[in-house]
Design a protein around this motif. Sequence first.
Motif, PDB file in Angstrom:
ATOM      1  N   UNK A  28      -8.460  16.692 -12.412  1.00  0.00           N
ATOM      2  CA  UNK A  28      -9.408  17.168 -11.400  1.00  0.00           C
ATOM      3  C   UNK A  28     -10.132  18.422 -11.878  1.00  0.00           C
ATOM      4  N   UNK A  29      -9.391  19.352 -12.467  1.00  0.00           N
ATOM      5  CA  UNK A  29     -10.009  20.596 -12.932  1.00  0.00           C
ATOM      6  C   UNK A  29     -10.842  20.376 -14.182  1.00  0.00           C
ATOM      7  N   UNK A  30     -10.397  19.488 -15.071  1.00  0.00           N
ATOM      8  CA  UNK A  30     -11.128  19.233 -16.307  1.00  0.00           C
ATOM      9  C   UNK A  30     -12.488  18.616 -16.016  1.00  0.00           C
ATOM     10  N   UNK A  31     -12.536  17.737 -15.030  1.00  0.00           N
ATOM     11  CA  UNK A  31     -13.812  17.178 -14.578  1.00  0.00           C
ATOM     12  C   UNK A  31     -14.558  16.396 -15.642  1.00  0.00           C
ATOM     13  N   UNK A  32     -13.885  15.503 -16.329  1.00  0.00           N
ATOM     14  CA  UNK A  32     -14.561  14.674 -17.320  1.00  0.00           C
ATOM     15  C   UNK A  32     -15.660  13.830 -16.679  1.00  0.00           C
ATOM     16  N   UNK A  33     -16.696  13.586 -17.441  1.00  0.00           N
ATOM     17  CA  UNK A  33     -17.827  12.776 -16.986  1.00  0.00           C
ATOM     18  C   UNK A  33     -17.516  11.304 -17.279  1.00  0.00           C
ATOM     19  N   UNK A  34     -17.384  10.496 -16.238  1.00  0.00           N
ATOM     20  CA  UNK A  34     -17.031   9.085 -16.419  1.00  0.00           C
ATOM     21  C   UNK A  34     -18.090   8.327 -17.221  1.00  0.00           C
ATOM     22  N   UNK A  35     -19.315   8.808 -17.223  1.00  0.00           N
ATOM     23  CA  UNK A  35     -20.367   8.140 -18.002  1.00  0.00           C
ATOM     24  C   UNK A  35     -20.143   8.325 -19.502  1.00  0.00           C
TER      25      UNK A  35
ATOM     26  N   UNK B 271      -8.287  17.109 -32.205  1.00  0.00           N
ATOM     27  CA  UNK B 271      -8.584  15.818 -31.580  1.00  0.00           C
ATOM     28  C   UNK B 271      -9.643  15.045 -32.352  1.00  0.00           C
ATOM     29  N   UNK B 272      -9.537  13.725 -32.234  1.00  0.00           N
ATOM     30  CA  UNK B 272     -10.506  12.826 -32.852  1.00  0.00           C
ATOM     31  C   UNK B 272     -11.120  11.950 -31.779  1.00  0.00           C
ATOM     32  N   UNK B 273     -12.402  11.723 -31.879  1.00  0.00           N
ATOM     33  CA  UNK B 273     -13.093  10.896 -30.890  1.00  0.00           C
ATOM     34  C   UNK B 273     -12.882   9.417 -31.202  1.00  0.00           C
ATOM     35  N   UNK B 274     -12.383   8.676 -30.218  1.00  0.00           N
ATOM     36  CA  UNK B 274     -12.241   7.224 -30.343  1.00  0.00           C
ATOM     37  C   UNK B 274     -13.093   6.595 -29.252  1.00  0.00           C
ATOM     38  N   UNK B 275     -14.325   6.254 -29.625  1.00  0.00           N
ATOM     39  CA  UNK B 275     -15.267   5.637 -28.680  1.00  0.00           C
ATOM     40  C   UNK B 275     -15.387   6.454 -27.391  1.00  0.00           C
ATOM     41  N   UNK B 276     -15.507   7.774 -27.536  1.00  0.00           N
ATOM     42  CA  UNK B 276     -15.713   8.642 -26.387  1.00  0.00           C
ATOM     43  C   UNK B 276     -14.464   9.238 -25.789  1.00  0.00           C
ATOM     44  N   UNK B 277     -13.280   8.823 -26.278  1.00  0.00           N
ATOM     45  CA  UNK B 277     -12.029   9.349 -25.744  1.00  0.00           C
ATOM     46  C   UNK B 277     -11.389  10.289 -26.764  1.00  0.00           C
ATOM     47  N   UNK B 278     -11.132  11.555 -26.390  1.00  0.00           N
ATOM     48  CA  UNK B 278     -10.452  12.471 -27.319  1.00  0.00           C
ATOM     49  C   UNK B 278      -9.004  12.031 -27.530  1.00  0.00           C
ATOM     50  N   UNK B 279      -8.602  11.884 -28.791  1.00  0.00           N
ATOM     51  CA  UNK B 279      -7.261  11.385 -29.122  1.00  0.00           C
ATOM     52  C   UNK B 279      -6.682  12.199 -30.275  1.00  0.00           C
ATOM     53  N   UNK B 280      -5.352  12.108 -30.409  1.00  0.00           N
ATOM     54  CA  UNK B 280      -4.667  12.715 -31.545  1.00  0.00           C
ATOM     55  C   UNK B 280      -4.565  11.688 -32.665  1.00  0.00           C
TER      56      UNK B 280
END
Length: 734
Positions: free
Chosen positions: A83-90, A432-441
């Motif tokens: 909720x606080x991070x507020x990622x943009x679903x788009x 972090x590494x971006x995997x199709x828009x998702x930050x991942x380890x």
Amino acid sequence: MPDQKPIKVAVIGGGCAAISAAFELSRPAHNAKYQVTIYQLGWRLGGKGASGRGPADRIEEHGLHLWMGSYENAFRLIRECYAELGRDRRKCRIADWRDAFSPAPFIGLAKRSPNGTYWNFLSYFPPGDGLPGDPVGENDPFTVTSYLARTASILRTLLLAVQASRSARTSTEAGSGRSKTGRSNQSVPNSGETAADPSKRIARLVGLGLIATTAGLVEAVEMLETVIASRSTYPVNGITQLLEVIAASARRQIEAMVENDPELVVFWHGIDLAMASMRGIIRFGLVSDPRGFDAINDYDFREWLRINGASENSLDSPFIRGAYDLVFAYEDGDYERPRHGAGVALRGALRMLFSSRGAIFWKMHAGMGDVVFAPMYELLSKRGVAFRFFHRLEKVRLANPSDLAPGERAYVKALEFDVQAKVKNGKEYEPLRDVAGLPCWPSKPDYLQLIEGGKFEREERDFESHWDRRHVATKTLRVTEDFDFVVLGVGLGAIPHVCQDLIQRDQRWRDMVKHLKTVNTQAFQIWLREDMEQLGWRDPPLALSAFVQPFETWADMSHLIREERWKNNPKAIAYFCSVLKDPVSPREVSADSHLRQRRLEVRDNAIRYLNYEIVQLWPKVTQRDEFRWDLLMDPKEKVSGRKAHRCSEARFDSQYWTANVNPSDQYVLSLPGTQKYRISPLDNTYDNLTIAGDWTTCGLDAGCVEAAVISGRLAAHAISSSPALEEIVAFDHP
């Protein structure tokens, strides 16, 4: 008045407990009062919950991670985080906690039949009211009395199920010309006199000595449930006597009847164990004992149930085997030594069954690192928390007793680290590494960011290995200069290596290290060309336990296919995990041999399991009495199709497996008689030190995410008096 300098807090470790403490201390409500820095071994957060992205961006975990619907504190924090991070679903497909988790209402237990084969007992758990992390209502569901009433309720439900089955069987027999006679219309005496006075009804039932029908048993349990739920002051002896009558009557009526019906046998085991648990709770006075469930922790769970009347068949049932499997409760990883503290086990089982909301389990829609630790890292960074990766703690140094002023408490004077690697140009490491828009380890560090990264990659440095001691520098943090408080959030297995000062000077720490034990675990994951139905599995996706050892626990994780990036997608993904037995003759090992040897053991165990055992779950996976190795997908395979590579056991090398033998990766056991040696994060023996981890005493005292989060919140309270203890769900509830 000049602005007060921030209080510097050094948080050591990046697992659930440490991150929870940092989350609480960095809340905006503190107005930056605490300057938090997290020191972490290697390149990623997560501890035992760490995950990474490997070839084809496939998810690679330490083991099988599911969250329970009873993880109130853990869900509360992760919901607040999103909720606080507020990622943009788009821009990000996992923008909210409901994108990250989904209910997993099915649970399975495997039961071995007399001929050595297994059949599966599946159960659907309907969603509980609300969602995990919602505010808890006024009627506290976490008390012993509440659990006792709910156990009576499930006992009644199980008896009704047996009664329905018995009625159906009687109807069938009547239709075929057979009939049975008996006092089928007997029920609990219910005259006007006894209906108004439960004590007289109970006395009347006790006087009967036996209840002749299932319907009568249901009514008796219903009455018992009413007395318990009303928190009546009815004498304990009367309730105990009634339970004895119910138990004797149930065994007389049901045990023989269900002998040749596998499904009803499982119901009977549930009835028997529920009755034993209720009798034990009342006989041992857990309702009134201020210690609650902890009053019986000197007993092993099976031992305690046996004392309270559970049959040997029930004690060997999938319910009990699953309870031990779920928490790796095998001392030294030896299946011949199952040991689990009765209070911890009973509390955990009742909380799982009766306090879960939304579903009994919740599956994550990516790796735990992706849906828990990546958003936590992003949010904490946004709040101003600093991260120092590649810092391996070597020593917690206490001030010399001779340097303490009169009345001054002992305190941490310095923290000594080995710096495993340095980042180019003095920058902070970006993990972090971006995997199709998702930050991942990632599963490996980004060597391009590191000074001499190419050399480290060629040397195959293992930054997460306890035995790889290579480093490029050392660093010493000093009290008041670099930190004011320390949150020690490393795993229990690391304590003997980094806390020698504490162990030498403090008897409690010596006792803790001596009596609390950990166990090694093993896990493997496979990616398959055929879906579960094609493999012969006909049931819904679920987690199943109590299967053949090792790897008695497995889960269908095919929902993760859409999250990975294969050229040709797998049709199924399966995870397996279990304990890993300690070596018979421990020996000194070198950095480059120990992990390799243990990983080879896991590989051999997995191949043997796939060749000889998995066919009992997936009937179509073998050909000529051997696992069809062509089913396994290789992420590096360039040519699609099963015949691109020779299909032998060697193909297993393209899959993922792990031996969790690093001290901090070992699972913390709750052995009988050991809970009293745990130390609380609220302990104030040391002026500037608090501890955090599922190895501390936290009101749950079991190896799980929820215990770690509770402990982390308690550690934050020890420093800041926030969160308030009453805000920590189910913390102080005997």
